[in-house]
Design a protein around this motif. Structure first.
Motif, PDB file in Angstrom:
ATOM      1  N   ASP A 232      46.837  49.915  40.900  1.00  0.00           N
ATOM      2  CA  ASP A 232      45.709  48.995  41.027  1.00  0.00           C
ATOM      3  C   ASP A 232      46.160  47.541  41.114  1.00  0.00           C
ATOM      4  OD1 ASP A 232      43.983  51.110  40.988  1.00  0.00           O
ATOM      5  OD2 ASP A 232      43.412  50.880  38.880  1.00  0.00           O
ATOM      6  N   SER A 233      47.194  47.191  40.344  1.00  0.00           N
ATOM      7  CA  SER A 233      47.660  45.799  40.387  1.00  0.00           C
ATOM      8  C   SER A 233      48.305  45.489  41.730  1.00  0.00           C
ATOM      9  CB  SER A 233      48.641  45.511  39.239  1.00  0.00           C
ATOM     10  OG  SER A 233      49.897  46.151  39.448  1.00  0.00           O
ATOM     11  N   GLY A 234      48.963  46.474  42.339  1.00  0.00           N
ATOM     12  CA  GLY A 234      49.529  46.267  43.671  1.00  0.00           C
ATOM     13  C   GLY A 234      48.443  46.063  44.708  1.00  0.00           C
ATOM     14  N   ALA A 235      47.362  46.847  44.592  1.00  0.00           N
ATOM     15  CA  ALA A 235      46.243  46.698  45.515  1.00  0.00           C
ATOM     16  C   ALA A 235      45.580  45.333  45.347  1.00  0.00           C
ATOM     17  CB  ALA A 235      45.232  47.817  45.280  1.00  0.00           C
ATOM     18  N   ALA A 236      45.383  44.924  44.097  1.00  0.00           N
ATOM     19  CA  ALA A 236      44.754  43.624  43.848  1.00  0.00           C
ATOM     20  C   ALA A 236      45.624  42.486  44.365  1.00  0.00           C
ATOM     21  CB  ALA A 236      44.494  43.455  42.348  1.00  0.00           C
ATOM     22  N   ALA A 237      46.935  42.597  44.174  1.00  0.00           N
ATOM     23  CA  ALA A 237      47.848  41.552  44.640  1.00  0.00           C
ATOM     24  C   ALA A 237      47.840  41.465  46.166  1.00  0.00           C
ATOM     25  CB  ALA A 237      49.258  41.822  44.125  1.00  0.00           C
ATOM     26  N   MET A 238      47.816  42.621  46.834  1.00  0.00           N
ATOM     27  CA  MET A 238      47.789  42.614  48.301  1.00  0.00           C
ATOM     28  C   MET A 238      46.483  42.022  48.817  1.00  0.00           C
ATOM     29  SD  MET A 238      49.842  43.493  50.797  1.00  0.00           S
ATOM     30  CE  MET A 238      49.380  42.080  51.789  1.00  0.00           C
ATOM     31  N   THR A 239      45.386  42.329  48.147  1.00  0.00           N
ATOM     32  CA  THR A 239      44.095  41.747  48.523  1.00  0.00           C
ATOM     33  C   THR A 239      44.140  40.223  48.428  1.00  0.00           C
ATOM     34  OG1 THR A 239      42.916  43.726  47.752  1.00  0.00           O
ATOM     35  CG2 THR A 239      41.636  41.692  47.963  1.00  0.00           C
ATOM     36  N   ARG A 240      44.734  39.732  47.366  1.00  0.00           N
ATOM     37  CA  ARG A 240      44.839  38.274  47.190  1.00  0.00           C
ATOM     38  C   ARG A 240      45.753  37.659  48.244  1.00  0.00           C
ATOM     39  NH1 ARG A 240      47.143  35.186  41.762  1.00  0.00           N
ATOM     40  NH2 ARG A 240      47.391  33.135  42.760  1.00  0.00           N
ATOM     41  N   GLN A 264      47.723  50.901  50.723  1.00  0.00           N
ATOM     42  CA  GLN A 264      46.341  51.357  50.759  1.00  0.00           C
ATOM     43  C   GLN A 264      45.406  50.245  51.224  1.00  0.00           C
ATOM     44  OE1 GLN A 264      45.338  53.016  46.943  1.00  0.00           O
ATOM     45  NE2 GLN A 264      46.636  54.811  47.207  1.00  0.00           N
ATOM     46  N   VAL A 265      45.587  49.041  50.667  1.00  0.00           N
ATOM     47  CA  VAL A 265      44.741  47.911  51.040  1.00  0.00           C
ATOM     48  C   VAL A 265      44.953  47.548  52.505  1.00  0.00           C
ATOM     49  CG1 VAL A 265      44.373  45.427  50.670  1.00  0.00           C
ATOM     50  CG2 VAL A 265      44.522  46.980  48.713  1.00  0.00           C
ATOM     51  N   LEU A 266      46.192  47.553  52.949  1.00  0.00           N
ATOM     52  CA  LEU A 266      46.470  47.203  54.349  1.00  0.00           C
ATOM     53  C   LEU A 266      45.785  48.189  55.298  1.00  0.00           C
ATOM     54  CD1 LEU A 266      50.231  46.238  53.957  1.00  0.00           C
ATOM     55  CD2 LEU A 266      48.367  44.693  54.625  1.00  0.00           C
ATOM     56  N   ARG A 267      45.814  49.481  54.965  1.00  0.00           N
ATOM     57  CA  ARG A 267      45.119  50.464  55.818  1.00  0.00           C
ATOM     58  C   ARG A 267      43.623  50.197  55.843  1.00  0.00           C
ATOM     59  NH1 ARG A 267      48.148  54.323  53.140  1.00  0.00           N
ATOM     60  NH2 ARG A 267      46.265  55.087  52.089  1.00  0.00           N
ATOM     61  N   GLU A 268      43.073  49.895  54.670  1.00  0.00           N
ATOM     62  CA  GLU A 268      41.635  49.628  54.590  1.00  0.00           C
ATOM     63  C   GLU A 268      41.232  48.398  55.403  1.00  0.00           C
ATOM     64  OE1 GLU A 268      41.085  49.258  50.435  1.00  0.00           O
ATOM     65  OE2 GLU A 268      41.352  51.408  50.001  1.00  0.00           O
ATOM     66  N   ARG A 269      42.130  47.436  55.503  1.00  0.00           N
ATOM     67  CA  ARG A 269      41.845  46.212  56.255  1.00  0.00           C
ATOM     68  C   ARG A 269      42.212  46.327  57.734  1.00  0.00           C
ATOM     69  NH1 ARG A 269      41.142  41.906  52.663  1.00  0.00           N
ATOM     70  NH2 ARG A 269      40.252  42.816  50.760  1.00  0.00           N
ATOM     71  N   GLY A 270      42.601  47.524  58.163  1.00  0.00           N
ATOM     72  CA  GLY A 270      42.934  47.724  59.563  1.00  0.00           C
ATOM     73  C   GLY A 270      44.301  47.200  59.954  1.00  0.00           C
ATOM     74  N   LYS A 271      45.185  46.959  58.961  1.00  0.00           N
ATOM     75  CA  LYS A 271      46.545  46.483  59.233  1.00  0.00           C
ATOM     76  C   LYS A 271      47.486  47.684  59.354  1.00  0.00           C
ATOM     77  CE  LYS A 271      45.821  41.950  58.541  1.00  0.00           C
ATOM     78  NZ  LYS A 271      46.162  40.882  59.513  1.00  0.00           N
ATOM     79  N   ARG A 272      48.302  47.680  60.386  1.00  0.00           N
ATOM     80  CA  ARG A 272      49.270  48.758  60.575  1.00  0.00           C
ATOM     81  C   ARG A 272      50.555  48.446  59.807  1.00  0.00           C
ATOM     82  NH1 ARG A 272      50.196  48.481  66.710  1.00  0.00           N
ATOM     83  NH2 ARG A 272      50.190  46.271  66.075  1.00  0.00           N
ATOM     84  N   VAL A 273      51.065  49.469  59.145  1.00  0.00           N
ATOM     85  CA  VAL A 273      52.346  49.370  58.419  1.00  0.00           C
ATOM     86  C   VAL A 273      53.341  50.274  59.144  1.00  0.00           C
ATOM     87  CG1 VAL A 273      53.530  49.724  56.216  1.00  0.00           C
ATOM     88  CG2 VAL A 273      51.136  48.982  56.227  1.00  0.00           C
ATOM     89  N   PRO A 274      54.431  49.720  59.685  1.00  0.00           N
ATOM     90  CA  PRO A 274      54.948  48.364  59.503  1.00  0.00           C
ATOM     91  C   PRO A 274      54.666  47.405  60.668  1.00  0.00           C
ATOM     92  CG  PRO A 274      56.668  49.730  60.407  1.00  0.00           C
ATOM     93  CD  PRO A 274      55.435  50.603  60.311  1.00  0.00           C
ATOM     94  N   GLU A 275      53.926  47.833  61.682  1.00  0.00           N
ATOM     95  CA  GLU A 275      53.798  47.008  62.882  1.00  0.00           C
ATOM     96  C   GLU A 275      53.188  45.634  62.578  1.00  0.00           C
ATOM     97  OE1 GLU A 275      53.795  51.295  64.108  1.00  0.00           O
ATOM     98  OE2 GLU A 275      52.772  50.091  62.567  1.00  0.00           O
ATOM     99  N   ASP A 276      52.149  45.614  61.728  1.00  0.00           N
ATOM    100  CA  ASP A 276      51.518  44.335  61.378  1.00  0.00           C
ATOM    101  C   ASP A 276      52.110  43.741  60.103  1.00  0.00           C
ATOM    102  OD1 ASP A 276      49.771  44.531  63.574  1.00  0.00           O
ATOM    103  OD2 ASP A 276      48.402  45.799  62.415  1.00  0.00           O
TER     104      ASP A 276
END
Length: 339
Positions: A232-240, A264-276
């Motif tokens: 959860d802290s990783g998700a919150a940090a990525m969101t920030r 998880q957050v990057l996928r939800e925001r439509g960001k590709r890992v690792p392309e974006d």
């Protein structure tokens, strides 16, 4: 009719030696001729004799048990331990070493002052021959309490305080440097980090190595958001990070759980890992393989480190080594699909 259990006398008769000699071998008394030891061990196998552990403890003053102490803070500490694969890997490494020597661990939690005192009393009163400590707080008083009680002790990770105690650790600074250098080599231009809590020396070493790798390439002051080694802290940090630095294209997380939360957050925001956005974790836990996509991560050989920690403790218990020892392992970058 029940068959009588084999006795020391049966082993002595089978081996052609005295009962006292068999007892010395069974109880690990030194200065027994190696050939005699082999003779007795083979006789034990043939007769099926099983030593009485309680009686043996009276002779050797050892329990053939070590305390694996997980030392943290707060009521939620135990729940966090079972959620983090890191601790399971420590247990696996300890078990691997002990099982081959017919020794056993007892798992203890020291999450409060009262619990720490109970742990020390338990070991001091013969519940275990020594202590293996995995300590979370940098200023944890438990190692010094164990030393003051003259209990053989080895730590997993460098102690936060200057203490004459044996420990195993990883070169975390070098590991952070590997992560930073890899993101640079991929061509990432806007690199950030999800760091460990500031009170953890290992986490700060990882961050320092990462920052220095970027600085050597002229990338000073990368954005850093603090995490807590949890999903959860990783998700919150990525969101920030995405909110405050939407241009970010490379992220180093201080452990795999936080890296998984970031993915998880990057996928939800439509960001590709690792392309974006490229993501690198730390530990090379089972999460690294099951994450979507599989994580590029800095490997920490936790099982080998835990086994070495247990060996160092056994040497203390056996009296083979008394001075504190330090063993530092080297990290390795494991490249998968996330970066």
């Amino acid at each position: 009719m029940n068959r009588r259990a084999p006795t020391l006398e049966d082993v002595a008769r089978e081996a052609g030696v005295s009962r006292a000699t068999v007892s010395r071998v069974v109880n690990g008394v030194r200065n027994v001729d190696p050939d005699i030891q082999d003779l007795v061990r083979h006789a034990i196998e043939r007769t099926g004799y099983t030593p009485n552990r309680a009686a043996r403890s009276l002779v050797t003053r050892r329990a053939d048990t070590v305390a694996l102490i997980l030392s943290g803070a707060g009521d939620a500490f135990a729940a966090r331990v079972f959620a983090d694969p890191f601790f399971g890997r420590v247990v696996s490494g300890v078990l691997g070493y002990l099982r081959a020597r017919a020794m056993h661990p007892v798992l203890l939690f020291a999450e409060s002052e009262a619990a720490r005192k109970q742990v020390v009393d338990y070991v001091r009163q013969g519940g275990a021959d020594g202590a293996l400590v995995v300590s979370i707080p940098a200023a944890d008083p438990l190692p010094e309490m164990l030393l003051s009680a003259r209990i053989p002790t080895v730590l997993f990770a460098r102690p936060g305080r200057t203490t004459p105690i044996s420990y195993v650790d990883l070169d975390h600074y070098a590991g952070g440097g590997l992560a930073g250098a890899h993101l640079l080599a991929r061509g990432c231009r806007h690199i950030a980090a999800i760091s460990a809590p500031p009170e953890l020396p290992a986490g700060q070493d990882r961050l320092a190595g990462f920052r220095d790798a970027l600085a050597r390439a002229g990338r000073h002051h990368p954005p850093v958001v603090e995490g807590a080694f949890t999903l959860d802290s990783g998700a919150a940090a990525m969101t920030r990070l995405l909110r405050e630095h939407p241009e970010v294209d490379g992220v180093f997380a201080a452990n795999d759980l936080m890296a998984q939360g970031a993915c998880q957050v990057l996928r939800e925001r439509g960001k590709r890992v690792p392309e974006d956005v490229a993501v690198i974790g730390f530990d090379d836990s089972t999460i690294a393989v099951t994450c979507r996509p599989p994580l590029t991560t800095v490997r920490q050989p936790v099982e080998d480190m835990a086994a070495t920690m247990t060996r160092l403790l056994n040497e203390q218990v056996q009296g083979a080594r008394t001075e504190p020892r330090t063993v530092i392992f080297e990290p390795e970058l494991v490249v998968r699909e996330s970066a």
